[in-house]
Design an enzyme around this catalytic site. Sequence first.
Site, short mmCIF file in Angstrom:
data_model
loop_
_atom_site.label_atom_id
_atom_site.label_comp_id
_atom_site.label_asym_id
_atom_site.label_seq_id
_atom_site.Cartn_x
_atom_site.Cartn_y
_atom_site.Cartn_z
N LYS A 20 0.85 -1.19 0.00
CA LYS A 20 0.00 0.00 0.00
C LYS A 20 0.88 1.23 0.00
CE LYS A 20 -4.01 2.07 0.82
NZ LYS A 20 -3.67 2.92 -0.35
N LYS A 78 4.92 1.90 -3.34
CA LYS A 78 4.90 3.31 -3.73
C LYS A 78 5.02 3.42 -5.22
CE LYS A 78 4.75 7.30 -1.52
NZ LYS A 78 4.29 7.52 -0.14
N ASN A 108 -1.72 19.69 1.01
CA ASN A 108 -2.79 19.02 1.75
C ASN A 108 -2.45 18.89 3.24
OD1 ASN A 108 -3.96 16.53 3.04
ND2 ASN A 108 -5.28 16.65 1.26
N THR A 120 -3.93 12.65 7.07
CA THR A 120 -2.48 12.71 7.35
C THR A 120 -2.23 13.73 8.45
OG1 THR A 120 -2.07 12.15 5.06
CG2 THR A 120 -0.21 13.03 6.30
N LYS A 142 5.80 2.00 8.17
CA LYS A 142 4.69 2.82 8.69
C LYS A 142 3.46 1.96 9.01
CE LYS A 142 4.32 6.52 6.19
NZ LYS A 142 3.93 7.46 5.09
N SER A 154 -6.74 5.43 4.70
CA SER A 154 -6.78 4.68 3.44
C SER A 154 -7.17 3.23 3.70
CB SER A 154 -5.40 4.69 2.77
OG SER A 154 -5.26 5.80 1.93
N1 GLU Z 1 1.05 8.87 0.42
C1 GLU Z 1 0.66 8.69 1.78
C2 GLU Z 1 1.85 8.24 2.63
O1 GLU Z 1 2.98 8.47 2.28
C3 GLU Z 1 -0.56 7.80 1.93
C4 GLU Z 1 -0.45 6.42 1.42
C5 GLU Z 1 -1.77 5.66 1.41
O2 GLU Z 1 -2.76 6.23 1.81
O3 GLU Z 1 -1.75 4.51 0.98
O4 GLU Z 1 1.69 7.74 3.70
#
Ligand code: GLU
Length: 429
Positions: free
Chosen positions: A67, A103, A218, A187, A91, A355
């Site tokens: 993810k 990613k 954001n 976030t 994370k 998410s």
């Molecule tokens: N791009 C965000 C991050 O770096 C969210 C990733 C997601 O929601 O999957 O955590």
Amino acid sequence: MGSLFDDAIGNLDMAAEYVSVEPEVIERLKHPKCALEMNIPVRMDDGSLQIFRGFRVRHNDSRGPTKGGIRFHPNVSLDEVKTLAFWMTVKCAVVGIPLGGGKGGVIVDPKQLSRMEVERLSRGYIRQAVDFIGPHTDIPAPDVYTNPMIMGWMMDEYSKLQRQHSPAVITGKPVSMGGSLGRDDATARGGYFCVKELEAMKHWEPKNITVAVQGFGNAGQHIASLLHADGYKVVAVSDSQGGIHSKEGFDVPSLIYAKLDTKKVKAVYCEGSVCEAVPAEHITNEELLELDVDILIPAALENVITDKNASAIKAKYILELANGPVTGHADTILQKNDVVVIPDILANAGGVTVSYFEWVQNKNGLYWGLDEVHQRLHAIMTREFKCVYSIMQEHGISMRTAAYVHALSRLNDAIFAQGTQRYFAESTG
Ligand code: GLU
């Protein structure tokens, strides 16, 4: 300096000293599972053809499908996407959600493209990645310079290619297309819950606490709003063009109003729809980072606090809403200077957590109210913040190393459960 990826995985060895972990777990995490490189042909508005380079990396899926977001930025590279995917693995483990890390990215400056060109690029990305991603394998989301509308186009393209509606393939979608309520500010809200935990522990009076926010996208806008609404003094903000500073603190809603209106950070005071400019000192991004504030919030890109400026940082706390804003060297300097860093893998985990909620709702076809999203996010963030904080105190280590220790023990459990050398050697020996 070595690659961003090498710098990032250095944290694994550091954390491994404080947790009993199978050596092969560390070895596995040092090698992303797979990577896709692609060239995306896009028909431009003037009829010409432009080819954009894109990537998708799946770092580790021991704890669940991979993810992580897709970034549109001119400085994207495979090294960067690998690193960001690694951080996603860690994370998701820090906050204990059943997902791995992935990613994506495209080398592009989306500000130079028309909206229709961005749509064609987004759909082109999915056509190339269609066999690599999926609701049970790898689930993208927004990241730097991508947004809900782009996620909506991507979901639509994937659904067309699969010939079935597939909302769970991507998160951060518009709410009308299966997005979750509360994903837009998730976030920032996760980071805000971390600040609230510190506030309770340290008995802070918000009105006495000054905050500087680097990056007014954001995450930056939402954290500034949430803290301002609680009485915190937001004294500086910046975007890629530069920043503004006012000792009195800003009226954050009017800053956001001006940013949306003019695309620039501007100190204004709005009454109704009439806005007036108010005095503010213009500063650079570099100057903002070195301001004498209580909380510094880097909310843009990686590598902004390095060995060059780390010793000039005067903030007492750094809340990393961006991924990787502090380099490994800088981290050591900050720790020596007693600057507490709430690390990205905890501080900005609210985004991926909501998410995850969105994915769960898509799979169930049952949607939650905003209060439920907030309550569940609050429960996870405070629980994991407390855990990381106590690991930090127990070992006398930085909060970043503590977060890695916490994540490693969860990753170790998952990898160990599938059998490591110890298991196989015992059964054959
Ligand atoms: N791009 C965000 C991050 O770096 C969210 C990733 C997601 O929601 O999957 O955590």
